[in-house]
Design a protein around this motif. Structure first.
Motif, PDB file in Angstrom:
ATOM      1  N   THR A  77       0.800  -1.122  -0.118  1.00 38.83           N
ATOM      2  CA  THR A  77      -0.007   0.113  -0.063  1.00 38.83           C
ATOM      3  C   THR A  77       1.035   1.267   0.092  1.00 38.83           C
ATOM      4  OG1 THR A  77      -1.797  -1.265   1.198  1.00 38.83           O
ATOM      5  CG2 THR A  77      -1.740   1.230   1.247  1.00 38.83           C
ATOM      6  N   THR A  78       0.587   2.293  -0.781  1.00 39.88           N
ATOM      7  CA  THR A  78       1.257   3.592  -0.752  1.00 39.88           C
ATOM      8  C   THR A  78       0.049   4.681  -0.809  1.00 39.88           C
ATOM      9  OG1 THR A  78       3.025   4.970  -1.109  1.00 39.88           O
ATOM     10  CG2 THR A  78       1.720   4.055  -3.094  1.00 39.88           C
ATOM     11  N   LYS A  79       0.393   5.997  -0.734  1.00 42.59           N
ATOM     12  CA  LYS A  79      -0.742   6.986  -0.499  1.00 42.59           C
ATOM     13  C   LYS A  79      -0.349   8.209  -1.259  1.00 42.59           C
ATOM     14  CE  LYS A  79      -1.342   5.119   4.032  1.00 42.59           C
ATOM     15  NZ  LYS A  79       0.043   4.833   4.541  1.00 42.59           N
ATOM     16  N   LEU A  80      -1.385   8.836  -1.579  1.00 41.21           N
ATOM     17  CA  LEU A  80      -1.220  10.153  -2.307  1.00 41.21           C
ATOM     18  C   LEU A  80      -0.782  11.114  -1.253  1.00 41.21           C
ATOM     19  CD1 LEU A  80      -1.752  12.071  -4.676  1.00 41.21           C
ATOM     20  CD2 LEU A  80      -4.159  12.204  -3.883  1.00 41.21           C
ATOM     21  N   GLY A  81       0.141  11.811  -1.202  1.00 40.04           N
ATOM     22  CA  GLY A  81       0.447  13.100  -0.626  1.00 40.04           C
ATOM     23  C   GLY A  81      -0.329  14.326  -0.453  1.00 40.04           C
ATOM     24  N   ASN A  82      -0.381  15.028   0.400  1.00 38.29           N
ATOM     25  CA  ASN A  82      -1.470  15.984   0.596  1.00 38.29           C
ATOM     26  C   ASN A  82      -1.317  17.311  -0.367  1.00 38.29           C
ATOM     27  OD1 ASN A  82      -2.603  14.779   2.758  1.00 38.29           O
ATOM     28  ND2 ASN A  82      -1.838  16.256   4.294  1.00 38.29           N
ATOM     29  N   ASP A  88      -4.572  15.512 -12.409  1.00 37.31           N
ATOM     30  CA  ASP A  88      -3.350  15.368 -12.897  1.00 37.31           C
ATOM     31  C   ASP A  88      -2.162  15.170 -12.098  1.00 37.31           C
ATOM     32  OD1 ASP A  88      -4.617  15.438 -15.737  1.00 37.31           O
ATOM     33  OD2 ASP A  88      -4.065  17.759 -15.653  1.00 37.31           O
ATOM     34  N   ALA A  89      -2.206  15.844 -11.134  1.00 40.15           N
ATOM     35  CA  ALA A  89      -1.120  15.842 -10.062  1.00 40.15           C
ATOM     36  C   ALA A  89      -1.193  14.404  -9.138  1.00 40.15           C
ATOM     37  CB  ALA A  89      -1.408  16.803  -8.763  1.00 40.15           C
ATOM     38  N   THR A  90      -2.460  13.856  -9.031  1.00 42.62           N
ATOM     39  CA  THR A  90      -2.272  12.605  -8.443  1.00 42.62           C
ATOM     40  C   THR A  90      -1.741  11.562  -9.307  1.00 42.62           C
ATOM     41  OG1 THR A  90      -4.629  13.129  -7.339  1.00 42.62           O
ATOM     42  CG2 THR A  90      -4.009  10.771  -7.680  1.00 42.62           C
ATOM     43  N   LEU A  91      -2.032  11.716 -10.756  1.00 39.72           N
ATOM     44  CA  LEU A  91      -1.433  10.813 -11.604  1.00 39.72           C
ATOM     45  C   LEU A  91      -0.042  10.837 -11.689  1.00 39.72           C
ATOM     46  CD1 LEU A  91      -3.915  11.220 -14.514  1.00 39.72           C
ATOM     47  CD2 LEU A  91      -4.192   9.241 -12.925  1.00 39.72           C
ATOM     48  N   ARG A  92       0.349  12.185 -11.661  1.00 40.30           N
ATOM     49  CA  ARG A  92       2.078  12.373 -11.540  1.00 40.30           C
ATOM     50  C   ARG A  92       2.706  11.710 -10.383  1.00 40.30           C
ATOM     51  NH1 ARG A  92       0.738  17.386 -13.701  1.00 40.30           N
ATOM     52  NH2 ARG A  92       0.809  18.311 -11.894  1.00 40.30           N
ATOM     53  N   LYS A 116      -9.348  19.616   1.681  1.00 41.23           N
ATOM     54  CA  LYS A 116     -10.308  20.480   1.315  1.00 41.23           C
ATOM     55  C   LYS A 116     -10.204  20.991  -0.088  1.00 41.23           C
ATOM     56  CE  LYS A 116     -11.599  22.928   4.456  1.00 41.23           C
ATOM     57  NZ  LYS A 116     -11.703  24.068   5.538  1.00 41.23           N
ATOM     58  N   GLY A 117     -11.389  20.826  -0.843  1.00 41.50           N
ATOM     59  CA  GLY A 117     -11.410  21.331  -2.120  1.00 41.50           C
ATOM     60  C   GLY A 117     -10.925  20.572  -3.365  1.00 41.50           C
ATOM     61  N   GLN A 118     -10.319  19.584  -2.919  1.00 39.40           N
ATOM     62  CA  GLN A 118      -9.710  18.686  -4.099  1.00 39.40           C
ATOM     63  C   GLN A 118     -10.056  17.302  -3.990  1.00 39.40           C
ATOM     64  OE1 GLN A 118      -5.488  20.524  -3.395  1.00 39.40           O
ATOM     65  NE2 GLN A 118      -5.630  20.801  -5.478  1.00 39.40           N
ATOM     66  N   ARG A 119     -10.728  16.867  -3.133  1.00 42.44           N
ATOM     67  CA  ARG A 119     -11.169  15.259  -2.947  1.00 42.44           C
ATOM     68  C   ARG A 119     -11.646  14.681  -4.048  1.00 42.44           C
ATOM     69  NH1 ARG A 119     -12.314  17.546   2.466  1.00 42.44           N
ATOM     70  NH2 ARG A 119     -14.446  17.871   1.754  1.00 42.44           N
ATOM     71  N   LYS A 120     -12.626  15.283  -4.968  1.00 46.99           N
ATOM     72  CA  LYS A 120     -13.266  14.947  -5.835  1.00 46.99           C
ATOM     73  C   LYS A 120     -12.382  14.518  -7.212  1.00 46.99           C
ATOM     74  CE  LYS A 120     -17.191  15.468  -9.144  1.00 46.99           C
ATOM     75  NZ  LYS A 120     -18.194  16.406  -9.633  1.00 46.99           N
ATOM     76  N   GLU A 121     -11.558  15.584  -7.498  1.00 49.29           N
ATOM     77  CA  GLU A 121     -10.549  15.275  -8.618  1.00 49.29           C
ATOM     78  C   GLU A 121      -9.740  14.518  -8.575  1.00 49.29           C
ATOM     79  OE1 GLU A 121     -11.353  18.398  -7.221  1.00 49.29           O
ATOM     80  OE2 GLU A 121     -12.549  19.056  -8.753  1.00 49.29           O
ATOM     81  N   SER A 122      -9.034  14.160  -7.119  1.00 48.93           N
ATOM     82  CA  SER A 122      -8.126  13.226  -6.839  1.00 48.93           C
ATOM     83  C   SER A 122      -8.582  11.738  -6.858  1.00 48.93           C
ATOM     84  CB  SER A 122      -7.554  13.402  -5.271  1.00 48.93           C
ATOM     85  OG  SER A 122      -6.917  14.692  -5.237  1.00 48.93           O
ATOM     86  N   TRP A 123     -10.124  11.690  -6.442  1.00 49.14           N
ATOM     87  CA  TRP A 123     -10.566  10.437  -6.453  1.00 49.14           C
ATOM     88  C   TRP A 123     -11.064   9.987  -7.818  1.00 49.14           C
ATOM     89  CZ3 TRP A 123     -10.898   6.314  -3.657  1.00 49.14           C
ATOM     90  CH2 TRP A 123     -11.686   5.237  -4.035  1.00 49.14           C
ATOM     91  N   LYS A 124     -11.220  10.890  -8.721  1.00 53.04           N
ATOM     92  CA  LYS A 124     -11.479  10.484 -10.236  1.00 53.04           C
ATOM     93  C   LYS A 124     -10.227  10.267 -10.805  1.00 53.04           C
ATOM     94  CE  LYS A 124     -15.704  11.633 -10.424  1.00 53.04           C
ATOM     95  NZ  LYS A 124     -16.724  10.456 -10.597  1.00 53.04           N
ATOM     96  N   ALA A 125      -9.083  10.615 -10.201  1.00 55.39           N
ATOM     97  CA  ALA A 125      -7.829  10.061 -10.690  1.00 55.39           C
ATOM     98  C   ALA A 125      -7.733   8.649 -10.322  1.00 55.39           C
ATOM     99  CB  ALA A 125      -6.499  10.938 -10.157  1.00 55.39           C
ATOM    100  N   GLU A 273     -10.995  18.390  10.937  1.00 58.08           N
ATOM    101  CA  GLU A 273     -10.508  19.796  10.751  1.00 58.08           C
ATOM    102  C   GLU A 273     -10.396  20.221   9.087  1.00 58.08           C
ATOM    103  OE1 GLU A 273      -6.968  19.784  12.792  1.00 58.08           O
ATOM    104  OE2 GLU A 273      -7.767  19.520  14.813  1.00 58.08           O
ATOM    105  N   MET A 274     -10.617  19.141   8.309  1.00 57.09           N
ATOM    106  CA  MET A 274     -10.425  19.409   7.022  1.00 57.09           C
ATOM    107  C   MET A 274     -11.687  19.489   6.260  1.00 57.09           C
ATOM    108  SD  MET A 274      -7.399  17.000   5.725  1.00 57.09           S
ATOM    109  CE  MET A 274      -5.619  17.336   6.345  1.00 57.09           C
ATOM    110  N   LEU A 275     -12.976  19.368   6.937  1.00 54.77           N
ATOM    111  CA  LEU A 275     -14.162  19.615   6.337  1.00 54.77           C
ATOM    112  C   LEU A 275     -14.356  20.913   5.934  1.00 54.77           C
ATOM    113  CD1 LEU A 275     -16.996  17.951   8.500  1.00 54.77           C
ATOM    114  CD2 LEU A 275     -16.454  17.674   5.975  1.00 54.77           C
TER     115      LEU A 275
END
Length: 275
Positions: A77-82, A88-92, A116-125, A273-275
């Motif tokens: 397992t690895t994870k996407l950094g904040n 595009d950034a997630t794919l890179r 906050k604000g970027q969860r949807k785009e990251s999940w799509k990636a 705190e990220m809501l």
């Protein structure tokens, strides 16, 4: 000496099998990290949890590549950094993690925190990576019910796993039930509270009752709930001790008793705190 203890597995919602007990490698670096992975493999561990944030994907990849264990027999397992959120950034970021791990795929890729604000785009990636068969499973970490509800509104693929801080002293019963109802595997990090709660007199009494260590009692409590857990240790003795949580059982009454330990005690940041 390789352990003779049978490693229990869970089946994720897409049919992929994953060990219930693994090694978390937060704050391990250099030769220490590689040695810990080597010792864990010899003990019988087959699940290894890293992240770009940990800055040790190179070491974990080296240790696994230099072992005599086939890639198909370990679950990584690895994870996407904040700082890498966005489509595009997630794919890179994923490509960078693969390069550091020296692997063709990872078994599980997670969004590390619900930025906050970027969860949807990251999940799509992540969905693209899964559909392109670059990863065997995708999921999230630190997602409370509020975040999972939000994700459900736009996701085509429900996360296969949710990794959160979860201990008897932070018993998130509603979240556990939510995930079970949707076939999302729950996984606990920092399950041993970095040692801060292992002196709880109630836990000590249970440890004496079962002739086990307090850490083994806590890890077994996770397993009895069907929760995957990834305790961290660089000590070979502790690695073996933790793995020994797999060869005994707690009674249902004692599991329920430990559920009452909750005091909303956190080691890490509160995701709210990220809501």
């Amino acid at each position: 000496m390789v352990s003779t203890i049978n490693q229990p597995y869970t089946t994720l919602s897409n049919g992929i099998e994953m060990p219930l007990l693994g090694l978390g490698v937060y704050d391990m670096h250099g030769a220490e990290a590689e040695q810990a992975v080597q010792d864990a493999l010899e003990t019988g561990y087959r699940l290894f949890d890293t992240a770009s944030l940990y800055e040790n994907e190179n070491e974990i990849g080296n240790a696994l590549r230099n072992s005599n264990i086939a890639r198909a027999d370990v679950f990584v397992t690895t994870k996407l950094g904040n700082v890498d959120h966005g489509y595009d950034a997630t794919l890179r970021a994923f490509e960078k993690s693969l390069e550091k791990l020296q692997m063709d795929y990872v078994d599980l890729y997670l969004i590390h925190w619900p930025v906050k604000g970027q969860r949807k785009e990251s999940w799509k990636a992540l969905e693209k990576l899964y559909n392109d068969k670059r990863v065997k499973a995708i999921g999230v970490a630190n997602y409370l019910v509020e975040f999972l509800d939000e994700l459900e509104s736009y996701a085509f693929i429900i996360p296969m796993l949710n990794q959160v801080e979860f201990t008897p002293w932070l018993f998130q019963g509603e979240l556990l039930q939510y995930c079970q109802n949707r076939n999302i595997q729950l996984q606990s990090y920092s399950p041993l509270t970095r040692g801060l709660k292992l002196g709880d007199p109630r836990l000590i009494a249970l440890a004496e009752k079962y002739d086990r260590s307090p850490a083994q009692i806590v890890l077994r409590w996770n397993i009895e709930h069907g929760i995957s857990t990834i305790p961290k240790s660089v000590s070979k003795k502790r690695l073996q001790e933790n793995f020994g949580s797999l060869n005994f059982k707690l009674t249902a009454d004692d599991v329920a008793f430990m559920d009452t330990f909750n005091e909303n005690f956190r080691i890490c940041d509160n995701p709210m705190e990220m809501l």
